[in-house]
Design a protein around this motif. Structure first.
Motif, PDB file in Angstrom:
ATOM      1  N   ILE A  52       0.921  -1.024   0.071  1.00  0.00           N
ATOM      2  CA  ILE A  52      -0.030  -0.013  -0.030  1.00  0.00           C
ATOM      3  C   ILE A  52       1.026   1.226  -0.105  1.00  0.00           C
ATOM      4  O   ILE A  52       1.781   1.042   0.524  1.00  0.00           O
ATOM      5  N   GLY A  53       0.299   2.263  -0.429  1.00  0.00           N
ATOM      6  CA  GLY A  53       1.074   3.599  -0.641  1.00  0.00           C
ATOM      7  C   GLY A  53       0.501   4.470  -1.316  1.00  0.00           C
ATOM      8  O   GLY A  53      -0.492   4.252  -2.219  1.00  0.00           O
ATOM      9  N   VAL A 235       4.019  -1.230   3.697  1.00  0.00           N
ATOM     10  CA  VAL A 235       3.671   0.372   3.372  1.00  0.00           C
ATOM     11  C   VAL A 235       4.960   0.993   2.672  1.00  0.00           C
ATOM     12  O   VAL A 235       6.113   0.982   3.079  1.00  0.00           O
ATOM     13  N   MET A 236       4.420   1.626   1.676  1.00  0.00           N
ATOM     14  CA  MET A 236       5.549   2.152   0.705  1.00  0.00           C
ATOM     15  C   MET A 236       5.477   3.577   0.732  1.00  0.00           C
ATOM     16  O   MET A 236       4.245   4.281   1.052  1.00  0.00           O
ATOM     17  N   ALA A 237       6.683   4.523   0.457  1.00  0.00           N
ATOM     18  CA  ALA A 237       6.685   5.965   0.472  1.00  0.00           C
ATOM     19  C   ALA A 237       7.211   6.366  -0.892  1.00  0.00           C
ATOM     20  O   ALA A 237       7.802   5.443  -1.742  1.00  0.00           O
ATOM     21  N   ALA A 238       6.920   7.556  -1.502  1.00  0.00           N
ATOM     22  CA  ALA A 238       7.042   7.919  -2.790  1.00  0.00           C
ATOM     23  C   ALA A 238       8.444   8.674  -2.736  1.00  0.00           C
ATOM     24  O   ALA A 238       8.928   9.257  -1.590  1.00  0.00           O
ATOM     25  N   ARG A 242       9.987   3.470  -2.048  1.00  0.00           N
ATOM     26  CA  ARG A 242      10.940   2.674  -1.383  1.00  0.00           C
ATOM     27  C   ARG A 242       9.805   1.977  -0.153  1.00  0.00           C
ATOM     28  O   ARG A 242       8.646   2.505  -0.118  1.00  0.00           O
ATOM     29  N   ILE A 243      10.233   1.175   0.434  1.00  0.00           N
ATOM     30  CA  ILE A 243       9.456   0.381   1.508  1.00  0.00           C
ATOM     31  C   ILE A 243       9.621   1.232   2.837  1.00  0.00           C
ATOM     32  O   ILE A 243      10.779   1.297   3.378  1.00  0.00           O
ATOM     33  N   ARG A 273      -2.335   3.340   8.779  1.00  0.00           N
ATOM     34  CA  ARG A 273      -2.614   4.856   8.475  1.00  0.00           C
ATOM     35  C   ARG A 273      -1.332   5.635   9.091  1.00  0.00           C
ATOM     36  O   ARG A 273      -0.815   6.641   8.286  1.00  0.00           O
ATOM     37  N   ALA A 274      -0.955   5.209  10.327  1.00  0.00           N
ATOM     38  CA  ALA A 274       0.145   6.065  10.778  1.00  0.00           C
ATOM     39  C   ALA A 274       1.399   5.998  10.240  1.00  0.00           C
ATOM     40  O   ALA A 274       1.955   6.749   9.899  1.00  0.00           O
ATOM     41  N   ARG A 275       1.597   4.722   9.891  1.00  0.00           N
ATOM     42  CA  ARG A 275       2.921   4.646   8.820  1.00  0.00           C
ATOM     43  C   ARG A 275       2.769   5.172   7.455  1.00  0.00           C
ATOM     44  O   ARG A 275       3.848   5.956   7.323  1.00  0.00           O
ATOM     45  N   LEU A 276       1.687   5.161   7.050  1.00  0.00           N
ATOM     46  CA  LEU A 276       1.565   5.850   5.675  1.00  0.00           C
ATOM     47  C   LEU A 276       1.793   7.592   5.866  1.00  0.00           C
ATOM     48  O   LEU A 276       2.535   8.131   5.179  1.00  0.00           O
ATOM     49  N   GLU A 277       1.179   7.891   6.888  1.00  0.00           N
ATOM     50  CA  GLU A 277       1.242   9.347   7.057  1.00  0.00           C
ATOM     51  C   GLU A 277       2.701   9.820   7.505  1.00  0.00           C
ATOM     52  O   GLU A 277       3.434  10.887   6.983  1.00  0.00           O
TER      53      GLU A 277
END
Lengths: 289, 277
Positions: A52-53, A235-238, A242-243, A273-277
């Motif tokens: 997810i990301g 959880v991925m970031a842009a 990356r993970i 959600r917290a990790r995504l944020e």
């Protein structure tokens, strides 16, 4: 889950899907965008793993690398010890794209069977290798039973043009399961469905998965969906893709409607959600530059 | 068995649909506008024919031609139809085969496409007399003209159709390592069929134009409606000219009907064939 302790080529491992140091850049020069930078991922056999990301974090690129639809610029991918190319040659990959991608001139049943007629030699070899007693084979090996379980028993003879969006996507899922693949790769398969249809199809997917226990790598942008379906949420970031975190979902299986509202589920969603944020705020300063 | 149920239910639906379709033309609201339009056209025709018999022959005279010499017109129509259909089949098959070949090989496409474009911009009518010089007054030059006229639309449409497979479908096939032959037979050719039929709808009537043009160029040919027309015109036999033209129009209509019926059968899955229910 995400391991960084090893450099160099992936060690062939028959019990995991391994992505090691995978990087992918599109374009060149100033226009180059890094879709993925040094991604490590390990998926044990039989697990349901969601990625997810936010959009642009490279989650679909990651899936295409595993599917062998694209080659990584750096690093490598191993699917239970084989390269992505070998895995697709052996018909051990089931791919469900974002749109159903059915053949409009074939009935629902024939759409599920059509991949049998492609690359037959690999199909025969798989059947011989699998033998008679493989868990879940009975359901996945019978397209009619599979479609019936997915709620399409009355639509076997219909053409895709006559189906609703949800029915089309369930047909596409049945087609992938019918391959009896070692891994199912799903690229936001439910993103075009309305909320009610999506929940129904999610539960039907879980129902079939529970019997086949195929390894699944599932790309989504819905936190609820990821938590409901998965054993593990990545959880991925842009910028670059990356993970950012890996969250284990400790919910009991089989999961049913009741679970949608449980406290444990809410807790899991909250953590994702917290990790995504967090991943998102890490990126922000760069955007402001 | 639920299979039997659906079979009978489907047969029942089909019968009802056919009956409904058959009953439709009986209703005045269905046929009256056509009849009125035809009658009006006949009246205008007759008025013009009365005022100037060298512009249009009387309808009665045209009818007389057809009814007194049906064998003559049938024989010549058969000759023209044969040329048209042979050329059509040859041109379409060649175009289809070439479209498949260039869709599989970009090298071949770059080599062949300029030639094809040059051929397309050259008026085929201009080639016809040369073909008669080369191949005489037989069927061959007519067949070639018709085939040339048919060739380009079928080639371009088929080539476009073969490329029309959506990327996700190709990806699904790639993940199971489908061969090029599988992709061609199971994806590209079925996807191209609606495009092929769109071209056929255009070239079926055009094939008659090709045959007639070739007959016009082959002064001295013994058969064909084109020959009938050119001979009768030089003798100012307008009733004969228009009797032949009527035959041509009828042939065109029948060919169009044929291709439409074929399309309905082959493309029942395509949205262009959806019937209003």
């Amino acid at each position: 889950m995400a391991t960084t302790d090893q450099d160099g080529p992936a060690v062939p491992d028959a019990s995991h899907i391994l992505v090691r140091g995978a990087g992918k850049t599109y374009g060149s020069g100033e226009r180059a965008t890094t879709a993925l930078a040094d991604v490590d991922l390990s998926v044990p056999r039989g697990r349901f793993v969601s990625v997810i990301g936010p959009s642009g974090c490279g989650k679909s690129t990651l899936l295409r690398l595993v599917a062998g639809l694209e080659e990584p610029d750096t690093g490598d991918v191993s699917i239970f010890g084989a390269t992505a190319r070998e895995a697709s040659a052996a018909k051990s990959i089931g791919f469900v794209p974002q749109v159903p991608a059915l053949l409009p001139w074939l009935s629902v049943l024939d759409n599920v069977r059509v991949l049998d007629k492609v690359n037959r030699r690999a199909g025969r070899r798989r059947r011989e290798a699998a033998g008679p007693a493989v868990a879940g084979c009975e359901l996945a090996g019978d397209p009619v039973q599979l479609l019936t379980r997915l709620g399409l028993g009355d639509a076997l003879d219909q053409r895709p043009g006559q189906l609703s969006g949800g029915m089309k996507q369930r047909t596409a899922i049945a087609r992938a399961f019918a391959l009896q693949p070692d891994v199912l790769l799903m690229d936001e398969p439910f993103s075009a469905l309305d909320e009610f249809t999506r929940e129904a199809v999610q539960l039907q997917l879980l129902d079939v998965w529970h019997e086949t226990r195929t390894t699944v790598l599932f790309v989504t942008h819905s936190v609820t969906e990821a938590v409901l379906l998965s054993d593990t949420v990545v959880v991925m970031a842009a910028r670059p893709g990356r993970i950012a975190a890996v969250v284990e979902i400790g919910l009991d299986r089989p999961r049913r409607h009741g679970h949608l509202d449980s406290d444990t589920m809410h807790a899991c969603e909250h953590e994702v959600r917290a990790r995504l944020e967090q991943a998102w705020t890490d990126v922000l300063p760069r955007d402001l530059v | 068995m639920s299979g039997a149920d659906t079979w009978t239910a489907r047969a029942g639906r089909r019968v009802r649909r056919v009956l409904r379709a058959a009953a439709r033309p009986l209703h005045p609201r269905w046929w009256l506008p056509t009849v009125v339009a035809l009658a009006a056209a006949a009246v205008v025709w007759t008025l013009v024919a009365r005022a100037n018999p060298y512009v249009l022959p009387a309808l009665g005279a045209v009818g007389d031609q057809l009814s007194t010499q049906p064998g003559f017109y049938l024989r010549n129509a058969a000759a023209t139809l044969q040329e048209a259909l042979l050329g059509l089949v040859a041109g379409s098959l060649a175009a289809f085969a070439l479209a498949v070949a260039i869709s599989e090989s970009s090298l071949l496409r770059r080599a062949v496409m300029p030639l094809v474009v040059v051929l397309n911009v050259t008026p085929v009518v201009a080639i016809a007399p040369a073909l008669v010089v080369a191949f005489g007054f037989g069927v061959l030059p007519k067949l070639i003209v018709t085939a040339l006229i048919t060739f380009f639309p079928v080639l371009m449409n088929t080539a476009t159709g073969l490329r029309s497979v959506a990327a996700p479908v190709l990806q699904v096939f790639r993940t199971v390592d489908a061969s090029r032959a599988d992709v061609l037979w199971r994806l590209r050719i079925p996807s191209a069929l609606p495009y092929v039929f769109a071209a056929l709808r255009v070239v079926f009537p055009l094939s008659i134009v090709g045959a007639i043009v070739a007959e016009f160029s082959a002064a001295g040919a013994t058969q064909g409606l084109g020959t009938v027309i050119s001979v009768a015109s030089s003798n100012s036999q307008l009733d004969r000219v228009f009797a032949a033209i009527a035959c041509l129009a009828l042939m065109g209509a029948v060919l169009l009907l044929l291709v439409t019926a074929l399309e309905r059968r082959v493309l029942s899955w395509h949205e262009s064939q959806a019937r209003p229910s």
